[in-house]
Design an enzyme around this catalytic site. Structure first.
Site, PDB file in Angstrom:
ATOM      1  N   ASP A  51      48.617  33.159  41.043  1.00 24.80           N
ATOM      2  CA  ASP A  51      47.031  33.187  40.728  1.00 24.80           C
ATOM      3  C   ASP A  51      46.301  32.100  41.067  1.00 24.80           C
ATOM      4  O   ASP A  51      45.017  32.137  41.605  1.00 24.80           O
ATOM      5  CB  ASP A  51      46.800  33.767  39.320  1.00 24.80           C
ATOM      6  CG  ASP A  51      47.505  34.911  38.720  1.00 24.80           C
ATOM      7  OD1 ASP A  51      46.898  35.976  38.291  1.00 24.80           O
ATOM      8  OD2 ASP A  51      48.902  35.044  38.946  1.00 24.80           O
ATOM      9  N   GLU A  74      38.624  34.362  38.961  1.00 25.71           N
ATOM     10  CA  GLU A  74      38.998  34.512  37.584  1.00 25.71           C
ATOM     11  C   GLU A  74      39.483  33.426  36.871  1.00 25.71           C
ATOM     12  O   GLU A  74      39.159  33.074  35.717  1.00 25.71           O
ATOM     13  CB  GLU A  74      40.135  35.560  37.486  1.00 25.71           C
ATOM     14  CG  GLU A  74      40.764  35.676  36.232  1.00 25.71           C
ATOM     15  CD  GLU A  74      41.803  36.989  36.016  1.00 25.71           C
ATOM     16  OE1 GLU A  74      42.153  37.797  37.334  1.00 25.71           O
ATOM     17  OE2 GLU A  74      42.451  37.323  35.066  1.00 25.71           O
ATOM     18  N   ASP A 117      39.176  37.961  42.184  1.00 27.14           N
ATOM     19  CA  ASP A 117      40.420  38.074  41.251  1.00 27.14           C
ATOM     20  C   ASP A 117      41.719  37.982  42.235  1.00 27.14           C
ATOM     21  O   ASP A 117      41.915  38.773  43.102  1.00 27.14           O
ATOM     22  CB  ASP A 117      40.513  39.567  40.622  1.00 27.14           C
ATOM     23  CG  ASP A 117      41.713  39.672  39.839  1.00 27.14           C
ATOM     24  OD1 ASP A 117      42.386  38.798  39.932  1.00 27.14           O
ATOM     25  OD2 ASP A 117      41.854  40.850  38.842  1.00 27.14           O
ATOM     26  N   LEU A 119      44.589  37.467  41.931  1.00 22.09           N
ATOM     27  CA  LEU A 119      45.907  38.652  41.848  1.00 22.09           C
ATOM     28  C   LEU A 119      45.528  39.437  40.655  1.00 22.09           C
ATOM     29  O   LEU A 119      45.730  38.959  39.618  1.00 22.09           O
ATOM     30  CB  LEU A 119      47.206  37.604  41.382  1.00 22.09           C
ATOM     31  CG  LEU A 119      48.535  37.957  41.745  1.00 22.09           C
ATOM     32  CD1 LEU A 119      49.527  36.998  41.477  1.00 22.09           C
ATOM     33  CD2 LEU A 119      48.893  39.365  40.825  1.00 22.09           C
ATOM     34  N   ASP A 120      45.381  40.612  40.954  1.00 21.44           N
ATOM     35  CA  ASP A 120      45.033  41.725  39.868  1.00 21.44           C
ATOM     36  C   ASP A 120      46.428  42.412  39.506  1.00 21.44           C
ATOM     37  O   ASP A 120      47.088  42.868  40.612  1.00 21.44           O
ATOM     38  CB  ASP A 120      44.029  42.777  40.569  1.00 21.44           C
ATOM     39  CG  ASP A 120      43.909  43.841  39.529  1.00 21.44           C
ATOM     40  OD1 ASP A 120      43.397  43.185  38.306  1.00 21.44           O
ATOM     41  OD2 ASP A 120      43.661  45.074  39.911  1.00 21.44           O
ATOM     42  N   THR A 122      48.542  41.053  37.175  1.00 20.36           N
ATOM     43  CA  THR A 122      49.751  39.809  37.132  1.00 20.36           C
ATOM     44  C   THR A 122      50.661  40.191  35.960  1.00 20.36           C
ATOM     45  O   THR A 122      51.901  39.950  36.407  1.00 20.36           O
ATOM     46  CB  THR A 122      48.855  38.480  36.503  1.00 20.36           C
ATOM     47  OG1 THR A 122      47.816  38.211  37.373  1.00 20.36           O
ATOM     48  CG2 THR A 122      49.662  37.355  36.226  1.00 20.36           C
ATOM     49  N   GLY A 248      46.679  47.234  37.062  1.00 20.80           N
ATOM     50  CA  GLY A 248      45.748  46.587  37.895  1.00 20.80           C
ATOM     51  C   GLY A 248      44.488  47.735  38.185  1.00 20.80           C
ATOM     52  O   GLY A 248      44.500  48.675  38.280  1.00 20.80           O
TER      53      GLY A 248
HETATM   54  P1  AMP Z   1      45.223  46.996  33.388  1.00 20.32           P
HETATM   55  O1  AMP Z   1      44.773  48.366  33.859  1.00 20.32           O
HETATM   56  O2  AMP Z   1      45.849  47.163  32.109  1.00 20.32           O
HETATM   57  O3  AMP Z   1      46.158  46.571  34.525  1.00 20.32           O
HETATM   58  O4  AMP Z   1      43.754  46.158  33.406  1.00 20.32           O
HETATM   59  C1  AMP Z   1      43.155  46.129  34.605  1.00 20.32           C
HETATM   60  C2  AMP Z   1      42.732  44.694  34.582  1.00 20.32           C
HETATM   61  O5  AMP Z   1      41.863  44.271  33.513  1.00 20.32           O
HETATM   62  C3  AMP Z   1      43.926  43.445  35.008  1.00 20.32           C
HETATM   63  O6  AMP Z   1      43.281  42.442  35.552  1.00 20.32           O
HETATM   64  C4  AMP Z   1      43.874  43.085  33.585  1.00 20.32           C
HETATM   65  O7  AMP Z   1      44.317  41.792  33.298  1.00 20.32           O
HETATM   66  C5  AMP Z   1      42.357  43.111  32.833  1.00 20.32           C
HETATM   67  N1  AMP Z   1      42.623  43.443  31.416  1.00 20.32           N
HETATM   68  C6  AMP Z   1      42.518  44.737  30.810  1.00 20.32           C
HETATM   69  N2  AMP Z   1      42.638  44.732  29.404  1.00 20.32           N
HETATM   70  C7  AMP Z   1      43.039  43.483  29.343  1.00 20.32           C
HETATM   71  C8  AMP Z   1      43.064  42.752  28.028  1.00 20.32           C
HETATM   72  N3  AMP Z   1      43.321  43.343  26.760  1.00 20.32           N
HETATM   73  N4  AMP Z   1      43.452  41.498  27.938  1.00 20.32           N
HETATM   74  C9  AMP Z   1      43.337  40.841  29.225  1.00 20.32           C
HETATM   75  N5  AMP Z   1      43.227  41.287  30.431  1.00 20.32           N
HETATM   76  C10 AMP Z   1      42.931  42.644  30.349  1.00 20.32           C
HETATM   77 MG    MG Z   2      42.482  41.861  37.417  1.00 19.75          MG
HETATM   78 MG    MG Z   3      43.912  38.292  38.283  1.00 17.10          MG
END
Ligand code: AMP
Ligand code: MG
Ligand code: MG
Length: 337
Positions: A51, A74, A117, A119-120, A122, A248
């Site tokens: 990242d 980010e 972003d 690295l989405d 992570t 992601g």
């Molecule tokens: P996900 O669908 O959970 O992979 O989330 C999509 C994006 O939103 C990713 O970049 C996650 O890091 C961020 N994200 C979603 N919910 C949270 C959370 N509760 N805390 C931190 N990042 C989040």
């Molecule tokens: Mg992300």
């Molecule tokens: Mg990221």
């Protein structure tokens, strides 16, 4: 085409090359096995060396060529001298050859905001790394995993990872680049590693085959690692035929445009503007829609709050149906800005 390409076309052409370079960095760090994981707000909010390096590479490369553009990444990183080998100077010739949609042809650098972003996904990246046993098992004995996972799981998780570069003007997401570093990933064997997609309002989207979910099936994609009761209640309210839980924000928009899901439903704060800007631009470029849970658009001006507090609802078609199904409890809990 007469004269030099419009600023925004040069920017997208650079962002394409820069996203590919970031994808290479993301693969390299995985192979090194030294992820350098840091918890940001907690165990579900991680940052790795990939990242950090990818963001340094993207932001330095773009700001060197476009010094007046506002770039918001980010990761909160100390400003330090960037290694020369992180700078990417290439541009996609194919994008440079395209005519700029008239409404964007006069944009100036200082009017543009880029959301990065690096690295989405992570969380999935770190889990995949553990699956692959690149990290010392003794230090992290299958943390979060009940049983050792086979390589196929690791490969599936790596598919969730993307690099996102979103371009905004006048508060709207107008163009985006998504690199998927592990697309078609064969450990050590792939000839063409990863892929890059891009899109722009008025031009369309490229680098993938646009497909819709066949028939009237409602396939809902949602988070696999940031769920809560509001999220699951909202998914249930959509009366889905199938639920696809993947990591992601970028990856979930890929699911929509490749016909693997009909709606991305995330009734929770957590997603930020850098998660949605590039995916939204690509989705809108092919006629889809990304809004909060009320059906209201997000804005991407430099001054906006980073958090998408009112959740994310994205579709290729039938957005109104999904908005109409959002429960009152969600609407009350997640207020639009
Ligand atoms: P996900 O669908 O959970 O992979 O989330 C999509 C994006 O939103 C990713 O970049 C996650 O890091 C961020 N994200 C979603 N919910 C949270 C959370 N509760 N805390 C931190 N990042 C989040
Ligand atoms: Mg992300
Ligand atoms: Mg990221």
């Amino acid at each position: 085409m007469s004269g030099s390409p419009a600023v925004v076309m040069r920017l997208v052409a650079s962002a394409y090359a820069v996203a590919e370079k970031a994808g290479t960095i993301v693969r390299k760090v995985l192979h090194s096995g030294e992820l350098g994981i840091v918890e940001k707000t907690g165990a579900n909010d991680l940052q790795t060396l990939a990242d950090r390096l990818a963001q340094q590479s993207i932001c330095s490369s773009l700001s060197k060529r476009f010094p007046k553009i506002t770039i918001i990444g980010e990761e909160d990183l100390p400003s330090e001298e960037i290694q020369e080998d992180l700078i990417e100077t290439g541009q996609s010739e194919e994008i440079l050859q395209r005519s700029c949609p008239p409404e964007f042809s006069q944009l100036k650098e200082e009017e543009i905001v880029v959301w990065v972003d690096p690295l989405d996904g992570t969380k999935e990246y770190t889990e995949a790394s553990r699956c692959l046993h690149f990290q010392a098992v003794a230090q992290a004995p299958h943390k979060g995993l009940d049983t050792p996972q086979p390589h196929s799981t690791a490969l599936w998780l790596l598919d969730n990872v993307t690099v996102l570069i979103g371009i905004a003007y006048g508060g709207r997401a107008i163009a985006g680049v998504i690199n998927q570093p592990f697309y078609n990933y064969q450990l050590g064997a792939g000839t063409q590693l990863g892929r890059t997609m891009w899109g722009m309002l008025g031009l369309g989207a490229f680098g993938f085959q646009l497909q819709e979910v066949p028939g009237d099936r409602r396939i809902v994609t949602t988070t696999r690692s940031h769920s809560n009761k509001l999220v699951t209640d909202c998914v249930d309210a959509m009366e889905p035929h199938e639920v696809v839980r993947v990591g992601g924000a970028g990856n979930k928009i890929i699911q929509l445009v490749e016909g693997k899901a009909s709606a991305y439903v995330f009734a929770s704060p957590g997603c930020k503007k850098w998660d949605t800007c590039a995916p939204e631009a690509i989705l809108h470029a092919v006629g889809g829609k990304l809004t909060d849970m009320h059906g209201n658009a997000y804005r991407y001006d430099a001054s906006v709050k980073h958090m998408n507090s009112a959740g994310v609802l994205a579709t290729l078609r039938n957005h109104e149906y999904y908005v109409s199904r959002v429960p009152q409890s969600v609407l009350q809990a997640l207020k639009s800005d």
